[in-house]
Design a protein around this motif. Structure first.
Motif, PDB file in Angstrom:
ATOM      1  N   ILE A 107      54.882  14.832   0.686  1.00  0.00           N
ATOM      2  CA  ILE A 107      55.021  13.805  -0.852  1.00  0.00           C
ATOM      3  C   ILE A 107      55.365  14.623  -1.813  1.00  0.00           C
ATOM      4  O   ILE A 107      54.753  16.203  -1.941  1.00  0.00           O
ATOM      5  CB  ILE A 107      53.740  13.716  -0.206  1.00  0.00           C
ATOM      6  CG1 ILE A 107      53.709  12.649   0.377  1.00  0.00           C
ATOM      7  CG2 ILE A 107      52.952  13.053  -2.210  1.00  0.00           C
ATOM      8  CD1 ILE A 107      51.924  12.426   1.056  1.00  0.00           C
ATOM      9  N   VAL A 118      51.982   9.914  -7.177  1.00  0.00           N
ATOM     10  CA  VAL A 118      53.208  10.581  -6.463  1.00  0.00           C
ATOM     11  C   VAL A 118      54.610  10.196  -7.030  1.00  0.00           C
ATOM     12  O   VAL A 118      55.152   8.791  -7.869  1.00  0.00           O
ATOM     13  CB  VAL A 118      53.319   9.132  -5.156  1.00  0.00           C
ATOM     14  CG1 VAL A 118      54.154   9.613  -4.061  1.00  0.00           C
ATOM     15  CG2 VAL A 118      51.987   9.686  -4.736  1.00  0.00           C
ATOM     16  N   THR A 160      45.897   6.308  -2.290  1.00  0.00           N
ATOM     17  CA  THR A 160      47.507   6.217  -2.750  1.00  0.00           C
ATOM     18  C   THR A 160      48.409   7.100  -2.171  1.00  0.00           C
ATOM     19  O   THR A 160      49.365   7.105  -1.533  1.00  0.00           O
ATOM     20  CB  THR A 160      47.181   7.239  -4.400  1.00  0.00           C
ATOM     21  OG1 THR A 160      46.510   6.796  -5.256  1.00  0.00           O
ATOM     22  CG2 THR A 160      48.147   6.789  -5.199  1.00  0.00           C
ATOM     23  N   ALA A 164      51.828   5.453  -0.937  1.00  0.00           N
ATOM     24  CA  ALA A 164      52.955   5.712  -0.554  1.00  0.00           C
ATOM     25  C   ALA A 164      53.215   6.708   0.120  1.00  0.00           C
ATOM     26  O   ALA A 164      55.260   5.668   0.877  1.00  0.00           O
ATOM     27  CB  ALA A 164      52.794   7.654  -1.476  1.00  0.00           C
ATOM     28  N   MET A 223      50.778   0.588  -6.736  1.00  0.00           N
ATOM     29  CA  MET A 223      51.336   0.776  -5.782  1.00  0.00           C
ATOM     30  C   MET A 223      51.870  -0.083  -4.493  1.00  0.00           C
ATOM     31  O   MET A 223      52.737   0.016  -3.992  1.00  0.00           O
ATOM     32  CB  MET A 223      51.486   2.153  -5.368  1.00  0.00           C
ATOM     33  CG  MET A 223      52.896   3.221  -4.581  1.00  0.00           C
ATOM     34  SD  MET A 223      52.334   4.483  -3.720  1.00  0.00           S
ATOM     35  CE  MET A 223      51.851   5.405  -5.457  1.00  0.00           C
TER      36      MET A 223
END
Length: 407
Positions: A107, A118, A160, A164, A223
Motif C-alpha cells: 500500500i 491510498v 479503507t 483498497a 472507494m
C-alpha cells in the motif's frame, strides 16, 4: 484464485472471545474455497493499552512539540501489534498466517500525515503469500509514504485498507466485521426498535457514513463505489448474515432506509449586517473559518446571514474566539444535535418534509433548522431531544418492520 478480504475491528481482536470469532470466520472462508486476506485494526479502545487514542496519550503532554510524521509512526504501532498478535493466534490454531505491515502489503499513500489517501496497491506481495498457502494478516490504517516512512489514513482507515486491498487483489468481496450484526436502521442505543438491514445501496451507505454513521468510513464507501467492490457488514460474534452493500437497488426500495444521529454540535449564525459587498464578505468569513481548520456542516447561506454547524469541541479549541473576531454579530447555540433521514426512495417524492415535521412536532421535538440533499434531509434539534427525534422519525417511516417505509 477466489480471494476474500476480511476486516476485523478493534473489539474483534482485543480479547479471547473476539479472536476466537475471528478465527472461526477465517476458517469458514477457507472451507468455502476462499483465500482470505485479513485486515486488522488496533486492539480495543482507550483506555486499553494498545488502542490508538491510548498510544497518542503517550505524547499528549507535549502537544506543542508534536510532529505529524512522528505521530503517524506512533499510531501505526497499534495495527502492527494487532497483526502480529492475530497471526500468532491463528498459527496456534493450525492456520498458516503471516503478518504484514501496510507497506509490506504493497500500500502506497499520498497526501498529509494523519489523513493520507491510498495512491496505489501493489498486489504482488499478498498474492505471493496466498499462492504459498498463507493467510496474510495486514495492519490496517497505514501505508508507505514515498521516501518518508509510514503514513496513516485517518480515523476508520482500516476500512479503507480493506477496500483498497479488495480492489487491488480483485477480491470477490470485502467483509467488514464489527460488534453489531450489520447496518441498522438507527442507533439501537437511541431507538430500541432499530433492526438490521439485509441490503443497502452504496449511495445510501455513503450518505449515512458522511452524516455520521460509524459503521463504515466514508472514504471506504467511496472507494468501493469507484472500484465496484462488493461489501458485506457482519458481526464477529454471531452467525447472522449481516448487511450486503450493493451498487444498485434490488427490487422496490423503501422510501427511507435509515436514521443517523450525531450529538456534540453547536449551531452558528453570523449576521453580515450592512456589508456593502456581500459576496466578498462571505468569502472572507469562509476563508477565515477554513484557515482555522474548522469543518462546517449543514451550511445555509441566506442574503445577509450564514448558518452552519460546528463540533462543540471546536469551540473549546479556540473557534469561539475566532467567531468573536470576525467583525459581525453572531449567535452560537450550544448543545445541539443532528438527525438525518436517508433514503434513495425519497428522491422526487413529495411530502417527505411534511412527514418529518409532523413526526418531530408530535414527538415534542424542537426543530432548529434543516437542510437537504437529493437523498438526505438533516434536522438540527436540541441534544436532549435527539433520542426522542430519532424514535419519532423511525416510527413515522415504519422502519421498525421489514418492508416499512416503502410508501
Amino acid at each position: 484464485m477466489r480471494i476474500l478480504v476480511q476486516k476485523f475491528g478493534g473489539t474483534s481482536v482485543a480479547g479471547e472471545k473476539g479472536r476466537q470469532g475471528l478465527a472461526r470466520k477465517v476458517r469458514e472462508a477457507r472451507v468455502r474455497g476462499m483465500h482470505p486476506v485479513v485486515v486488522i485494526s488496533a486492539m480495543g479502545r482507550a483506555p486499553q493499552p494498545y488502542a490508538t487514542d491510548t498510544l497518542l496519550g503517550l505524547v499528549a503532554a507535549w502537544r506543542e512539540c508534536q510532529e505529524p510524521r512522528e505521530l503517524d509512526m506512533l499510531m501505526a504501532c497499534g495495527e502492527i501489534l494487532s497483526s502480529v498478535v492475530v497471526s500468532h493466534f491463528l498459527r496456534s490454531l493450525g492456520l498458516p498466517a503471516r503478518a504484514f505491515s501496510g507497506a509490506e502489503a504493497g500500500i502506497l499513500t499520498e497526501g498529509p500525515f494523519g489523513e493520507a489517501r491510498v495512491a496505489s496497491v501493489d498486489p504482488g506481495p499478498l498474492r505471493a503469500a496466498l499462492e504459498a498457502g498463507e493467510i496474510p494478516v495486514v495492519a490496517g490504517f497505514q501505508g508507505a509514504c514515498s521516501g518518508l516512512g509510514v503514513a496513516t489514513l485517518g480515523r476508520g482507515g482500516s476500512d479503507t485498507t480493506a477496500v483498497a486491498l479488495g480492489a487491488g487483489l480483485g477480491a470477490e468481496a470485502v467483509e467488514i466485521y464489527t460488534d453489531v450484526e450489520g447496518v441498522m436502521t438507527a442507533d439501537p442505543r437511541q431507538v430500541p426498535e432499530a433492526r438490521v438491514l439485509p441490503d443497502i445501496t452504496l449511495l445510501e451507505m455513503g450518505e449515512m457514513a458522511n452524516e455520521g454513521s460509524r459503521v463504515l468510513h466514508p472514504r471506504a464507501v467511496a472507494m468501493a463505489e469507484a472500484h465496484r467492490v462488493p461489501l458485506v457488514v457482519r458481526s464477529t460474534f454471531s452467525e447472522a448474515p449481516g448487511t450486503r452493500i450493493l451498487d444498485r437497488p434490488v427490487g422496490v426500495g423503501e422510501l427511507v432506509t435509515g436514521i443517523v444521529t450525531v450529538g456534540g454540535l453547536c449551531r452558528v449564525c453570523i449576521d453580515l449586517g450592512a456589508a456593502e459587498d456581500l459576496a466578498a464578505e462571505r468569502s472572507r468569513v469562509f476563508e477565515s473559518l477554513a484557515g482555522a481548520g474548522l469543518s462546517l456542516d449543514l451550511i445555509n447561506v441566506l442574503a445577509r446571514r450564514l448558518y452552519f454547524l460546528l463540533k462543540e469541541e471546536d469551540l473549546r479549541s479556540g473557534a469561539d474566539d475566532l467567531l468573536q473576531n470576525l467583525g459581525h454579530p453572531g449567535e452560537v447555540r450550544r448543545h445541539c444535535a443532528k438527525v438525518s433521514v436517508v433514503g434513495q426512495g425519497m428522491r422526487g417524492v413529495p411530502g417527505v418534509m411534511f412527514r418529518i415535521h409532523r413526526a418531530l412536532q408530535s414527538g415534542g421535538v424542537e426543530l432548529i433548522h434543516s437542510t437537504d440533499s437529493h437523498i438526505t434531509i438533516s434536522c438540527v434539534v436540541p441534544e436532549d431531544h435527539l433520542a426522542r427525534a430519532a424514535c419519532a422519525l423511525h416510527r413515522e417511516f415504519g422502519l421498525h418492520q421489514a418492508g416499512g417505509g416503502a410508501t
